[in-house]
Scaffold this motif. Structure first.
Motif, PDB file in Angstrom:
ATOM      1  N   PHE A 263       8.039  15.660  23.237  1.00 54.80           N
ATOM      2  CA  PHE A 263       9.002  16.703  23.609  1.00 54.80           C
ATOM      3  C   PHE A 263       8.349  18.083  23.601  1.00 54.80           C
ATOM      4  CE2 PHE A 263      12.436  19.736  22.712  1.00 54.80           C
ATOM      5  CZ  PHE A 263      13.348  19.389  23.698  1.00 54.80           C
ATOM      6  N   VAL A 264       7.586  18.375  22.568  1.00 54.67           N
ATOM      7  CA  VAL A 264       6.924  19.676  22.466  1.00 54.67           C
ATOM      8  C   VAL A 264       5.947  19.887  23.627  1.00 54.67           C
ATOM      9  CG1 VAL A 264       5.247  21.014  21.125  1.00 54.67           C
ATOM     10  CG2 VAL A 264       7.196  19.957  19.982  1.00 54.67           C
ATOM     11  N   VAL A 265       5.166  18.868  23.926  1.00 49.90           N
ATOM     12  CA  VAL A 265       4.185  18.981  25.019  1.00 49.90           C
ATOM     13  C   VAL A 265       4.878  19.264  26.345  1.00 49.90           C
ATOM     14  CG1 VAL A 265       2.523  17.689  26.411  1.00 49.90           C
ATOM     15  CG2 VAL A 265       2.384  17.601  23.933  1.00 49.90           C
ATOM     16  N   SER A 266       5.941  18.522  26.640  1.00 47.95           N
ATOM     17  CA  SER A 266       6.618  18.697  27.928  1.00 47.95           C
ATOM     18  C   SER A 266       7.290  20.061  28.030  1.00 47.95           C
ATOM     19  CB  SER A 266       7.653  17.584  28.142  1.00 47.95           C
ATOM     20  OG  SER A 266       8.707  17.688  27.199  1.00 47.95           O
ATOM     21  N   ARG A 267       7.936  20.514  26.953  1.00 42.68           N
ATOM     22  CA  ARG A 267       8.650  21.797  27.017  1.00 42.68           C
ATOM     23  C   ARG A 267       7.684  22.978  27.027  1.00 42.68           C
ATOM     24  NH1 ARG A 267      11.420  18.570  28.352  1.00 42.68           N
ATOM     25  NH2 ARG A 267      13.623  18.184  27.960  1.00 42.68           N
ATOM     26  N   MET A 268       6.610  22.885  26.289  1.00 42.65           N
ATOM     27  CA  MET A 268       5.673  24.006  26.255  1.00 42.65           C
ATOM     28  C   MET A 268       4.809  24.046  27.509  1.00 42.65           C
ATOM     29  SD  MET A 268       4.687  24.609  22.281  1.00 42.65           S
ATOM     30  CE  MET A 268       4.483  26.351  22.622  1.00 42.65           C
ATOM     31  N   ARG A 269       4.684  22.917  28.184  1.00 39.24           N
ATOM     32  CA  ARG A 269       4.011  22.931  29.481  1.00 39.24           C
ATOM     33  C   ARG A 269       4.845  23.720  30.483  1.00 39.24           C
ATOM     34  NH1 ARG A 269       3.868  17.714  30.570  1.00 39.24           N
ATOM     35  NH2 ARG A 269       1.878  17.358  29.524  1.00 39.24           N
ATOM     36  N   GLU A 270       6.154  23.551  30.424  1.00 40.70           N
ATOM     37  CA  GLU A 270       7.048  24.320  31.297  1.00 40.70           C
ATOM     38  C   GLU A 270       7.127  25.777  30.864  1.00 40.70           C
ATOM     39  OE1 GLU A 270      10.758  22.314  31.122  1.00 40.70           O
ATOM     40  OE2 GLU A 270      10.000  20.452  31.999  1.00 40.70           O
ATOM     41  N   GLY A 271       6.975  26.030  29.568  1.00 39.33           N
ATOM     42  CA  GLY A 271       6.982  27.391  29.054  1.00 39.33           C
ATOM     43  C   GLY A 271       8.269  27.742  28.336  1.00 39.33           C
ATOM     44  N   ILE A 272       8.117  28.486  27.245  1.00 40.62           N
ATOM     45  CA  ILE A 272       9.258  28.935  26.446  1.00 40.62           C
ATOM     46  C   ILE A 272       9.121  30.435  26.237  1.00 40.62           C
ATOM     47  CG2 ILE A 272      10.502  28.676  24.272  1.00 40.62           C
ATOM     48  CD1 ILE A 272       9.229  25.909  23.990  1.00 40.62           C
ATOM     49  N   VAL A 273      10.209  31.158  26.463  1.00 41.87           N
ATOM     50  CA  VAL A 273      10.213  32.614  26.309  1.00 41.87           C
ATOM     51  C   VAL A 273      11.160  32.985  25.171  1.00 41.87           C
ATOM     52  CG1 VAL A 273      12.073  33.001  27.970  1.00 41.87           C
ATOM     53  CG2 VAL A 273      10.376  34.796  27.586  1.00 41.87           C
ATOM     54  N   SER A 274      10.886  34.101  24.514  1.00 45.94           N
ATOM     55  CA  SER A 274      11.755  34.518  23.411  1.00 45.94           C
ATOM     56  C   SER A 274      13.065  35.091  23.953  1.00 45.94           C
ATOM     57  CB  SER A 274      11.049  35.566  22.547  1.00 45.94           C
ATOM     58  OG  SER A 274      10.901  36.782  23.260  1.00 45.94           O
TER      59      SER A 274
ATOM     60  N   ASN B 227      12.641  22.976  15.083  1.00 48.76           N
ATOM     61  CA  ASN B 227      12.897  24.398  14.848  1.00 48.76           C
ATOM     62  C   ASN B 227      11.881  25.024  13.899  1.00 48.76           C
ATOM     63  OD1 ASN B 227      15.126  24.659  16.531  1.00 48.76           O
ATOM     64  ND2 ASN B 227      16.574  24.049  14.941  1.00 48.76           N
ATOM     65  N   ARG B 228      11.267  24.193  13.056  1.00 43.68           N
ATOM     66  CA  ARG B 228      10.256  24.728  12.145  1.00 43.68           C
ATOM     67  C   ARG B 228       8.954  25.051  12.875  1.00 43.68           C
ATOM     68  NH1 ARG B 228       9.751  27.160   9.453  1.00 43.68           N
ATOM     69  NH2 ARG B 228       8.326  26.476   7.824  1.00 43.68           N
ATOM     70  N   PHE B 229       8.651  24.361  13.968  1.00 49.23           N
ATOM     71  CA  PHE B 229       7.323  24.504  14.562  1.00 49.23           C
ATOM     72  C   PHE B 229       7.309  25.078  15.986  1.00 49.23           C
ATOM     73  CE2 PHE B 229       6.843  21.129  11.379  1.00 49.23           C
ATOM     74  CZ  PHE B 229       5.837  21.683  10.609  1.00 49.23           C
ATOM     75  N   ILE B 230       8.380  24.890  16.743  1.00 49.84           N
ATOM     76  CA  ILE B 230       8.375  25.360  18.133  1.00 49.84           C
ATOM     77  C   ILE B 230       8.362  26.880  18.172  1.00 49.84           C
ATOM     78  CG2 ILE B 230      10.873  25.534  18.508  1.00 49.84           C
ATOM     79  CD1 ILE B 230       8.445  23.827  20.927  1.00 49.84           C
ATOM     80  N   ARG B 231       7.693  27.449  19.145  1.00 45.35           N
ATOM     81  CA  ARG B 231       7.653  28.908  19.285  1.00 45.35           C
ATOM     82  C   ARG B 231       7.413  29.258  20.753  1.00 45.35           C
ATOM     83  NH1 ARG B 231       2.108  29.585  15.925  1.00 45.35           N
ATOM     84  NH2 ARG B 231       3.136  27.893  14.819  1.00 45.35           N
ATOM     85  N   PRO B 232       7.748  30.478  21.161  1.00 43.07           N
ATOM     86  CA  PRO B 232       7.542  30.880  22.566  1.00 43.07           C
ATOM     87  C   PRO B 232       6.055  30.917  22.927  1.00 43.07           C
ATOM     88  CG  PRO B 232       9.078  32.374  21.463  1.00 43.07           C
ATOM     89  CD  PRO B 232       8.462  31.526  20.391  1.00 43.07           C
TER      90      PRO B 232
ATOM     91  N   VAL C  24       0.819  24.843  17.967  1.00 44.74           N
ATOM     92  CA  VAL C  24       2.066  24.197  17.550  1.00 44.74           C
ATOM     93  C   VAL C  24       1.838  22.720  17.268  1.00 44.74           C
ATOM     94  CG1 VAL C  24       4.367  23.495  18.346  1.00 44.74           C
ATOM     95  CG2 VAL C  24       3.579  25.839  18.729  1.00 44.74           C
ATOM     96  N   LEU C  25       1.107  22.034  18.137  1.00 42.87           N
ATOM     97  CA  LEU C  25       0.834  20.613  17.916  1.00 42.87           C
ATOM     98  C   LEU C  25      -0.022  20.398  16.672  1.00 42.87           C
ATOM     99  CD1 LEU C  25       0.134  19.434  21.584  1.00 42.87           C
ATOM    100  CD2 LEU C  25       2.115  18.868  20.171  1.00 42.87           C
ATOM    101  N   GLN C  26      -0.982  21.282  16.464  1.00 47.80           N
ATOM    102  CA  GLN C  26      -1.829  21.168  15.282  1.00 47.80           C
ATOM    103  C   GLN C  26      -1.001  21.312  14.001  1.00 47.80           C
ATOM    104  OE1 GLN C  26      -5.129  23.905  15.266  1.00 47.80           O
ATOM    105  NE2 GLN C  26      -5.693  23.439  13.174  1.00 47.80           N
ATOM    106  N   ASP C  27      -0.098  22.286  13.978  1.00 47.44           N
ATOM    107  CA  ASP C  27       0.769  22.484  12.806  1.00 47.44           C
ATOM    108  C   ASP C  27       1.692  21.283  12.598  1.00 47.44           C
ATOM    109  OD1 ASP C  27      -0.398  24.943  12.485  1.00 47.44           O
ATOM    110  OD2 ASP C  27       1.254  26.076  13.363  1.00 47.44           O
ATOM    111  N   LEU C  28       2.217  20.756  13.699  1.00 46.22           N
ATOM    112  CA  LEU C  28       3.115  19.599  13.616  1.00 46.22           C
ATOM    113  C   LEU C  28       2.381  18.371  13.062  1.00 46.22           C
ATOM    114  CD1 LEU C  28       5.945  18.446  14.332  1.00 46.22           C
ATOM    115  CD2 LEU C  28       5.011  17.868  16.575  1.00 46.22           C
ATOM    116  N   PHE C  29       1.206  18.104  13.612  1.00 47.99           N
ATOM    117  CA  PHE C  29       0.429  16.947  13.145  1.00 47.99           C
ATOM    118  C   PHE C  29      -0.001  17.121  11.684  1.00 47.99           C
ATOM    119  CE2 PHE C  29      -1.102  16.180  17.770  1.00 47.99           C
ATOM    120  CZ  PHE C  29       0.123  15.608  18.066  1.00 47.99           C
ATOM    121  N   SER C  30      -0.331  18.357  11.320  1.00 43.49           N
ATOM    122  CA  SER C  30      -0.744  18.624   9.941  1.00 43.49           C
ATOM    123  C   SER C  30       0.397  18.315   8.967  1.00 43.49           C
ATOM    124  CB  SER C  30      -1.180  20.085   9.813  1.00 43.49           C
ATOM    125  OG  SER C  30      -1.502  20.403   8.485  1.00 43.49           O
TER     126      SER C  30
END
Length: 292
Positions: free
Chosen positions: A110-121, A181-186, A26-32
């Protein structure tokens, strides 16, 4: 029995697991995305049609509604991501280096902190019926409440309370949410097969005989009879009861017996040696050979 096995299976908590590498992707896609924006910004054809954010605001206040994004800029932007739907003002903000860097930095944090905690579908969360789950990450496991899990929609909702760019809060927040919303995923999955395996093992662990004691004189199995799982469990129950009453020696009792016998032999040899020393001294010197 079936009821007890059903209860044992139902007591097993659903197993959820972190998917390795999702956060990095996700971070790679965002930075790209932002890197390609920077490349477009350096393109002479695109640069000629762009205004920086300050210049756009000045022109907008002087002559409202006179600035529109040219097709060459739109085509280049949507070649990066065709699913973006931005206003002219948002596009100008996004192409401004200073504003774009602020947006990129806030998204990364924001992405790093939320994905460290984990996201479920949403789908996985809907399949979980218990109030708590087992969450596995890199070989470690912990039990958490179902309400501690976050979905993509919930993460998006959390982002609405953020201040992205203090100078231009409304437009920066709009771009933040759209890009998020374009890049975040579970990055947490519901491991259904592992959960079912553990439930099956839990159900099978409920013994047919439920540790019922064997009655005195009770016949368990006779010669020529088929040995079923129930009879094996009855024999195990009998063995456990005999060991409990010390009627069947376990490994510990066997060791104690062997040590006791060895001590008796040593005492007898010692007494024999004393007898020979005092009464048959002629044989005492040959005691070692006698032992052999």
């Amino acid at each position: 029995l079936e009821r007890e096995r059903g209860e044992a299976a139902a007591a097993v908590k659903p197993v959820l697991e972190f998917l390795p590498g999702v956060k990095e992707t996700v971070l790679q896609d965002l930075f790209s995305f932002f890197d390609r924006l920077g490349e477009l910004r350096e393109d002479s054809l695109i640069a000629a049609e762009l205004k920086n954010w300050k210049g756009y605001l000045d022109k907008k206040s002087a002559v409202p509604g006179q600035f529109t994004i040219k097709p060459v800029v739109l085509n280049s932007l949507y070649s990066i991501d065709s699913l973006l739907s931005l206003s002219d003002e948002e596009i100008v903000y996004l192409f401004d280096p200073q504003r774009s860097n602020i947006l990129r930095s806030r998204l990364k944090d924001f992405v790093v902190s939320r994905m460290r905690e984990g996201i479920v579908s949403n789908e996985a969360l809907a399949r979980i019926e218990s109030d708590s789950v087992k969450l596995r990450r890199e070989g470690e496991e912990k039990v958490i409440g179902k309400n501690e899990l976050s979905t993509v929609d919930q993460v998006t909702g959390q982002s609405m309370s953020l201040t992205v760019d203090p100078e231009y809060q409304e437009i920066s927040k709009s771009l933040f949410i759209q890009t998020l919303n374009r890049f975040i995923r579970p990055n947490i999955i519901y491991n259904w097969s592992e959960t079912e395996r553990l439930r099956r093992l839990a159900a099978e662990s409920v013994r047919i005989t439920r540790d019922e004691p064997v009655l005195e004189g009770e016949k368990i199995v006779g010669r020529g009879e088929r040995v079923t799982q129930e009879k094996i469990e009855r024999l195990d129950n009998l063995r456990a009861e005999l060991e409990k009453r010390q009627l069947l020696a376990g490994e510990t009792n066997q060791v104690k017996r062997e040590v006791g016998i060895a001590l008796i032999y040593l005492v007898l040899l010692f007494l024999m040696g004393l007898f020979l020393f005092f009464h048959r001294n002629d044989l005492y010197g040959k005691f070692g050979k006698l032992l052999i």
